[in-house]
Structure formats: C-alpha cells, structure tokens
Scaffold this active site. Structure first.
Site, short mmCIF file in Angstrom:
data_model
loop_
_atom_site.label_atom_id
_atom_site.label_comp_id
_atom_site.label_asym_id
_atom_site.label_seq_id
_atom_site.Cartn_x
_atom_site.Cartn_y
_atom_site.Cartn_z
CB VAL A 1 -0.92 -0.02 1.24
CG1 VAL A 1 -1.66 1.30 1.39
CG2 VAL A 1 -1.91 -1.18 1.14
CB SER B 1 7.03 6.58 2.67
OG SER B 1 6.36 7.79 2.41
CE1 TYR C 1 2.72 4.04 2.13
CE2 TYR C 1 2.95 6.42 2.42
CZ TYR C 1 3.31 5.24 1.78
OH TYR C 1 4.26 5.26 0.78
P1 NAI Z 1 2.01 1.89 -6.44
O1 NAI Z 1 0.83 1.87 -5.55
O2 NAI Z 1 1.84 2.44 -7.81
O3 NAI Z 1 2.61 0.42 -6.55
C1 NAI Z 1 2.58 -0.50 -5.50
C2 NAI Z 1 2.37 -1.87 -6.08
O4 NAI Z 1 2.27 -2.80 -5.00
C3 NAI Z 1 1.09 -2.00 -6.92
O5 NAI Z 1 1.38 -2.45 -8.23
C4 NAI Z 1 0.23 -2.97 -6.15
O6 NAI Z 1 -0.53 -3.85 -6.98
C5 NAI Z 1 1.26 -3.74 -5.34
N1 NAI Z 1 0.65 -4.29 -4.13
C6 NAI Z 1 -0.17 -3.65 -3.26
N2 NAI Z 1 -0.59 -4.49 -2.32
C7 NAI Z 1 -0.02 -5.69 -2.58
C8 NAI Z 1 -0.09 -6.95 -1.95
N3 NAI Z 1 -0.83 -7.15 -0.86
N4 NAI Z 1 0.63 -7.96 -2.49
C9 NAI Z 1 1.40 -7.77 -3.59
N5 NAI Z 1 1.49 -6.59 -4.23
C10 NAI Z 1 0.78 -5.56 -3.73
O7 NAI Z 1 3.16 2.69 -5.66
P2 NAI Z 1 4.44 3.41 -6.25
O8 NAI Z 1 4.18 4.85 -6.38
O9 NAI Z 1 4.96 2.64 -7.40
O10 NAI Z 1 5.45 3.25 -5.02
C11 NAI Z 1 6.28 2.11 -4.90
C12 NAI Z 1 6.76 2.03 -3.46
O11 NAI Z 1 7.45 3.21 -3.12
C13 NAI Z 1 5.63 1.88 -2.45
O12 NAI Z 1 6.05 0.98 -1.43
C14 NAI Z 1 5.45 3.27 -1.87
O13 NAI Z 1 5.00 3.23 -0.54
C15 NAI Z 1 6.88 3.81 -1.97
N6 NAI Z 1 6.91 5.25 -2.12
C16 NAI Z 1 6.56 5.84 -3.31
C17 NAI Z 1 6.63 7.21 -3.46
C18 NAI Z 1 6.33 7.87 -4.76
O14 NAI Z 1 6.62 9.07 -4.91
N7 NAI Z 1 5.79 7.16 -5.75
C19 NAI Z 1 7.02 8.08 -2.33
C20 NAI Z 1 7.34 7.36 -1.13
C21 NAI Z 1 7.29 6.00 -1.04
C1 15L Z 2 4.34 8.59 -0.73
O1 15L Z 2 4.73 7.86 0.17
C2 15L Z 2 3.38 8.11 -1.76
O2 15L Z 2 3.61 6.74 -2.08
C3 15L Z 2 3.40 8.91 -3.04
O3 15L Z 2 2.22 8.61 -3.78
C4 15L Z 2 3.49 10.42 -2.80
O4 15L Z 2 2.30 10.91 -2.33
C5 15L Z 2 4.65 10.73 -1.85
O5 15L Z 2 4.66 9.91 -0.69
C6 15L Z 2 4.71 12.20 -1.39
O6 15L Z 2 4.83 12.44 -0.19
O7 15L Z 2 4.65 13.08 -2.25
#
Ligand code: NAI
Ligand code: 15L
Length: 279
Positions: free
Chosen positions: A85, A122, A147
């Site tokens: 998540v 995060s 979260y």
């Molecule tokens: P996203 O939500 O697009 O991707 C997360 C993936 O994890 C999804 O494809 C989802 O299907 C999968 N997932 C969720 N629950 C699951 C489960 N129970 N079992 C298996 N797979 C599951 O998130 P995003 O943006 O790609 O972020 C990737 C990682 O980086 C996450 O852990 C997020 O918390 C972290 N993150 C991302 C940031 C950003 O700017 N995108 C900022 C801070 C942290």
């Molecule tokens: C996160 O942890 C989230 O995964 C991402 O979607 C953004 O919202 C990011 O933090 C942020 O703080 O901008």
C-alpha cells in the site's frame, strides 16, 4: 567518481534480482532499468503484470501469502521491494500488505538466505516534522498516518533482521518520485526517475550497507532532509527541482493557506487525509 548509472561490467553483478510492486508506478519505471544489472529479473505483483521480456520471469504473489513469498524469494540474490500500500488507506489493507507482508518478506529472505534488500520506505515516516526543519535519519520517527506507521514498522523490522540475522537493508525514505515536481512542496521532496535508479543501484551495489536509512531525494536546493548519515552508499543525485521551479511557480503562484497543516508539515496533505477523516 561514478554517477551510479555507468553500465555494469560485461558480466551483470547479480544473477537473479527480485522486483516487487512491478505493476505499480515506480515498478514500471525501474523494471526496464534493472535489466542491465542481473542475468534474470524476477518481477512480482498481485496486480496484472506486462508480459515477460527475454531476461525476465514473472512470479505473481500476494505479500500476505507466506507460502507464495517463500517461493518468490527462492534463488534470489537481492530484492528491490516496492510492493504494498503506497498511500494513506484504511488499516485492513495496510495490515495485510505492509505489516504481515513485510514480515513474510523478511522471514522468506532469512530462510532463503537472501543477503540484501532495498526497501521502499517513505517520507511519511517523518511527515510530522515541520517544513522549516531539516532532519537526518537519526531523527525519531514522527509518522503522519497509518501508512507512515507501517513504513516505520518496515524500517524497524529490517533493522531487527540485520541485528539478529545479518541481512542488510537500505531503507529508501522516498520523497515524491515523479517525472517532474508538481507543486511547491515537491521542490523540496522531488526525486527524479533517473535519480531513483541511481539510488536503487547504489543501494544494491555498495559493498557494505548494514542497515541504512536514506532519504530519496534529488539534488534539490530546498530540502527537508540531510543525507550525510548515508554517504557510505555512494548515492550521487544528478537532477534538481530548481530546473522546474519556474513551471511550478507558474502553476501554483500563491502558497496555500499557511494555517493549513499540509503546508506546515513535511508530509503535506498526508497529515490530514485518511480513515480518521470520517470520525
Ligand atoms: P504503487 O501503488 O503504484 O505500486 C505498489 C504496487 O504494489 C502496486 O502495483 C500494487 O498492486 C502492489 N501491491 C499492493 N498491495 C499488494 C499486496 N498485498 N501484495 C502484492 N502486491 C501488492 O506505488 P508506487 O508509487 O509505485 O510506489 C512504490 C513504493 O514506493 C511503495 O512501497 C510506496 O510506498 C513507496 N513510495 C513511493 C513514493 C512515490 O513518490 N511514488 C514516495 C514514497 C514511497
Ligand atoms: C508517498 O509515500 C506516496 O507513495 C506517493 O504517492 C506520494 O504521495 C509521496 O509519498 C509524497 O509524499 O509526495
């Protein structure tokens, strides 16, 4: 000095890398970029995955399924864990993916003798520090929601697995990883896609990381975070949010209400969204 993106030696440094969360936003960014670093990239998610490239193997798995996670970690040299998540949500999905799922991941890593993980943490682990503060990784967690608490759990769980079992982890406290910064807060929190790749490669490749927490940010002039405690991983960001400042200011010419918690605290709007809103 390396920019972290120099092509690896003719022989890829890793035999098999595992990428979880491969169907997600950042998973799609990293998936093609990890190809040069391993002979085989194992890609996983519980959402549908794009077809496998020749060097890839698909292994869908739900993080809360312990048996599936043990199978997923078998034969893996190192893990880039993005799955779970990724926003403020009700407790039930967070519990399954980010708490039970993280435990399953580390138990599987221990039993399968995986020695290095790179964990997507995060900035929301420390979202309740004020935006006029600069903190480093030694600052106590101040999560801004459930979260953020779950990401703090991942950081602590991985610390315990290093102290007890010697499994190394680099926890990436990612800021805002997007193609370009989208608002004023992101001038401080932005991590470019290229710098994400540099950060992940540094975290996978540094000879000794022990248990390290590093803020995932580009070389932004304005910042909430100080990465001196993570110098040993050799991450050198090359992009800077200032290159996008004019566009951000044009899109958001006036600051939001300065009495708004989203403007006061590092976590931005996360400090006031989520299940508690219904109370
Ligand atoms: P996203 O939500 O697009 O991707 C997360 C993936 O994890 C999804 O494809 C989802 O299907 C999968 N997932 C969720 N629950 C699951 C489960 N129970 N079992 C298996 N797979 C599951 O998130 P995003 O943006 O790609 O972020 C990737 C990682 O980086 C996450 O852990 C997020 O918390 C972290 N993150 C991302 C940031 C950003 O700017 N995108 C900022 C801070 C942290
Ligand atoms: C996160 O942890 C989230 O995964 C991402 O979607 C953004 O919202 C990011 O933090 C942020 O703080 O901008």
């Amino acid at each position: 000095m390396t920019d972290n993106l120099s092509p690896p030696a003719p022989t890829p440094p890793f035999n098999r890398l595992l990428l979880t969360g491969a169907a997600g936003g950042l998973g799609r960014v990293l998936r093609p970029r990890l190809a040069a670093w391993c002979r085989t990239l194992r890609v996983s998610d519980n959402a549908p995955l794009d077809d496998a490239a020749p060097h890839e193997e698909l292994q869908p798995a739900a993080l809360q399924d312990a048996d599936a996670m043990h199978a997923l970690l078998a034969g893996v040299d190192a893990v880039v864990h993005l799955g779970g998540v990724s926003t403020e949500q009700p407790w039930a999905p967070i519990l399954q993916a980010n708490i039970i799922g993280l435990y399953n991941l580390y138990e599987a890593a221990r039993q399968q003798r995986v020695k290095r993980l790179v964990l997507a943490s995060s900035n929301h682990v420390t979202g309740f520090y004020r935006q006029d503060q600069v903190i480093d990784a030694a600052a106590p967690p101040r999560p801004d929601g459930l979260y953020g608490v779950s990401k703090a759990f991942g950081e602590n769980l991985s610390r315990m697995y290093f102290d007890r079992h010697g499994i190394e982890t680099v926890c990436l406290r990612i800021g805002s990883c997007t193609a370009a910064p989208q608002d004023r807060r992101m001038l401080a929190t932005w991590l470019s896609h290229d710098d994400l790749e540099r950060l992940v490669i540094a975290a996978l490749s540094a000879p000794l990381v022990g248990h390290t927490v590093v803020f995932g940010m580009s070389d932004n002039a304005q910042s909430f975070w100080d990465n001196r405690l993570a110098r040993h991983i050799g991450y050198r960001p090359q992009d800077r949010s200032d290159d996008h400042r004019a566009a951000v200011m044009a899109a958001q010419p006036t600051w939001l209400d300065t009495g708004d918690a989203a403007v006061q605290f590092q976590g931005g709007a996360f400090v006031r969204i989520g299940p508690f809103e219904r109370d």
